[in-house]
Design an enzyme around this catalytic site. Structure first.
Site, PDB file in Angstrom:
ATOM      1  CB  SER A 275      -0.963  -0.031   1.190  1.00 35.56           C
ATOM      2  OG  SER A 275      -1.980   0.914   1.015  1.00 35.56           O
TER       3      SER A 275
ATOM      4  CG  HIS B 123      -5.187  -3.261   0.680  1.00 38.23           C
ATOM      5  ND1 HIS B 123      -4.384  -3.326  -0.427  1.00 38.23           N
ATOM      6  CD2 HIS B 123      -4.880  -2.088   1.289  1.00 38.23           C
ATOM      7  CE1 HIS B 123      -3.630  -2.235  -0.500  1.00 38.23           C
ATOM      8  NE2 HIS B 123      -3.917  -1.480   0.544  1.00 38.23           N
TER       9      HIS B 123
END
Length: 574
Positions: free
Chosen positions: A392, A523
């Protein structure tokens, strides 16, 4: 997008071998071989409680942002500002609606009982002076709305309505520059100036290259990575050294801000559990540290710098005989600050008003870790074998670190999204992806100069496909998630496809791998599809055994189409 999954500062839903091998020999081996931040400041912003006249009033304000959503979950950022007396520790509490929960958090320890949630500071961010803020994030389960309510700081209500909700296409407006004149700061390497090679290291090999010129004009498609600033296309592999220097200049001038080279003095220590870094430059000093996890067996070990404590699967890394350096980049460049008041070890040296963005600052910190390891002489960690990874926002950081330090042999960004590996031109139009303007406004990740391009990516003289080329011919393994639109996996595929052309022209196409064809949409999850190529890349680039895998598996749901993005062809470099 910022999501983490682990301890310190997560931000997202988170060497064995001969020590006699020289850097030059290693170089020969390589050559051969989450949404627009919806920043909603608590209305009224402040709460003044009755207090003795001799002390500051007690109060607080809260800024709550939902920055990404997906089916059954979301990512949120929280910033609390202390408006009362200085605090040595803090506890922020709030109330969720029924069905909402926290599954992961970073920069705070978060617990939940029913609908009541408590976030406590971690060891490094407990002190809050009057007017100072602390920020943290979490991955929420359930619906992203309604926003939580009833915020209290150390038991005192933070009054005012707290905003929240789903991401908006409108980016947060960057804070204005302070009206007071900033204190002069030491000068980083000025963007556009002739690059200099840092003393005692191979961080950048473009010294002496002529990097004059402004680059190509506006183009909605990807600039030709082989076209020099003098208007001539390169035709030899040896030309890539100076072409890389040109790309570095353009990328610093327009996207990231300047990444300075090695400061005047870098010292520190390396043990099997910790690395300390002390920096002095032009009368200013700063320091930070990182933890070390060594694998079983006898060192010295290759090492992977893991941003924020999570990136590529650390158990797989150590299982290959490679050490893990857990690096907290927010100690070097703090998030949650305005562009005119940046904080952290980097900005303590180069000034709070430095135009360098966090990603370049974080990369500078990773380079200083390598400086210290090199100076330590290889007792614990090898001095010639480094990797970097992150997921991320930390994937963005890992990508930039690998591009700007040629001592990093293997770069492994994961789900990096806007500001990471995906082409900026693509993100500007990809449905559901975080836009360049949102990436610029969410945090000061990108350099201040990107303000002029955040809504005009066609005007950029460079894009991330060429930044991928800055990593060539070294190892690169890009891992992406096509299930979260916000991450811009289609733009990531196009960046990888275009970047692969550079690797191919240099005769090292197997040195780049890309996988977005994964089944798990969580994620920053650890994915089985990545394990084998991860092992192969670690062996090839950090252990010096086996071959680079050259895996390219693009998700059919977010395919790239390079023909739509280029007018240039790939040369056959001699």
């Amino acid at each position: 997008m910022n999501v983490a999954r682990s301890p310190r500062p997560p931000t997202l839903p988170g060497r064995t071998g001969s020590t006699s091998r020289t850097r030059a020999a290693h170089g020969r081996r390589v050559l051969a071989a989450l949404g627009a931040a919806v920043s909603l400041l608590a209305a009224g912003a402040v709460t003044a409680m009755t207090a003795p006249a001799a002390t500051a009033a007690t109060g607080c304000s809260v800024q709550y942002s939902v920055v990404n959503t997906w089916q059954g979950g979301y990512q949120a950022n929280v910033s609390v500002t202390n408006l009362g007396d200085a605090l040595s520790s803090w506890t922020l509490a709030w109330t969720f609606a029924s069905g909402q929960g926290v599954s992961q958090a970073w920069n705070a320890t978060v617990t939940q009982s029913g609908t009541q949630v408590t976030a406590r500071n971690v060891s490094w961010n407990g002190g809050l002076a009057t007017g100072q803020s602390a920020s943290f994030g979490f991955i929420g389960s359930g619906a992203s709305s309604p926003a939580p309510g009833g915020f209290t700081l150390n038991g005192v209500a933070c009054t005012g309505q707290v905003g929240g909700g789903t991401p908006s296409s409108s980016p947060a407006t960057p804070s204005s520059t302070p009206t007071t004149s900033p204190t002069p700061s030491p000068d980083p390497t000025t963007p556009g100036s002739t690059p200099t090679t840092p003393a005692g290291g191979g961080e950048f090999d473009g010294a002496g290259c002529d990097v004059s010129g402004d680059g190509p004009g506006s183009d909605s498609r990807l600039p030709d990575p082989f076209l020099g600033l003098n208007g001539t296309r390169i035709d030899q592999k040896s030309d890539w050294r100076c072409r890389r220097a040109e790309i570095k200049k353009l990328a610093e001038n327009t996207i990231y801000g300047a990444k300075p080279g090695k400061p005047e003095r870098v010292t520190g220590t390396v043990t099997s559990s910790n690395i300390t870094v002390n920096v002095s430059h032009q009368g200013r000093s700063s320091s930070f540290s990182a933890s070390v996890q060594t694998p079983g067996g006898t060192g010295p070990f290759p090492a992977v710098i893991v941003y924020g404590g999570f990136g590529a699967d650390t158990s797989t890394i150590t299982g290959q005989g490679v050490a893990v350096i857990s690096y907290d980049p927010t100690k070097v460049g703090a998030e949650g600050t305005s562009r005119g008041n940046k904080q952290g070890a980097f900005y303590g040296i180069y000034g709070a008003n430095s135009s360098t963005g966090l990603l370049a600052a974080w990369g500078w910190g990773a380079s200083r870790i390598i400086d210290v390891v090199e100076a330590a002489g290889g007792a614990v960690l090898r001095t010639d074998s480094f990797g970097v990874t992150g997921c991320s926002r930390y994937g963005k950081g890992a990508f930039v670190a690998g591009a700007f330090d040629q001592r990093i042999d293997l770069t492994m960004p994961i789900e990096s999204g806007g500001g990471g590996s995906p082409i900026l031109r693509g993100l500007a139009s990809e449905a559901g992806a975080q836009s360049p303007s949102s990436s610029y406004g969410e945090q000061p990740w990108l350099g201040d100069a990107f303000a002029g391009y955040q809504n005009n990516t066609s005007g950029l003289p460079v894009d991330t496909h060429s930044v991928i080329g800055m990593i060539a011919p070294r190892g690169l393994f890009i891992m992406e998630n096509p299930h979260v639109d916000w991450l811009g996996a289609r733009s990531g595929a196009n960046a990888a496809l275009a970047g692969r052309e550079i690797y191919a022209a240099l005769g090292v196409q197997p040195n780049i791998s890309y996988i977005s064809n994964v089944s798990d949409g969580t994620h920053c999850a650890t994915r089985s599809e990545w394990r084998t190529p991860l092992q192969q890349n670690l062996q090839a680039f950090l252990k010096g055994s086996g071959s680079a895998p050259g895996v390219f598996q693009v998700s059919s749901s977010k395919p790239g189409n390079l023909s739509q993005w280029r007018t240039w062809t790939t040369p056959s470099l001699s």
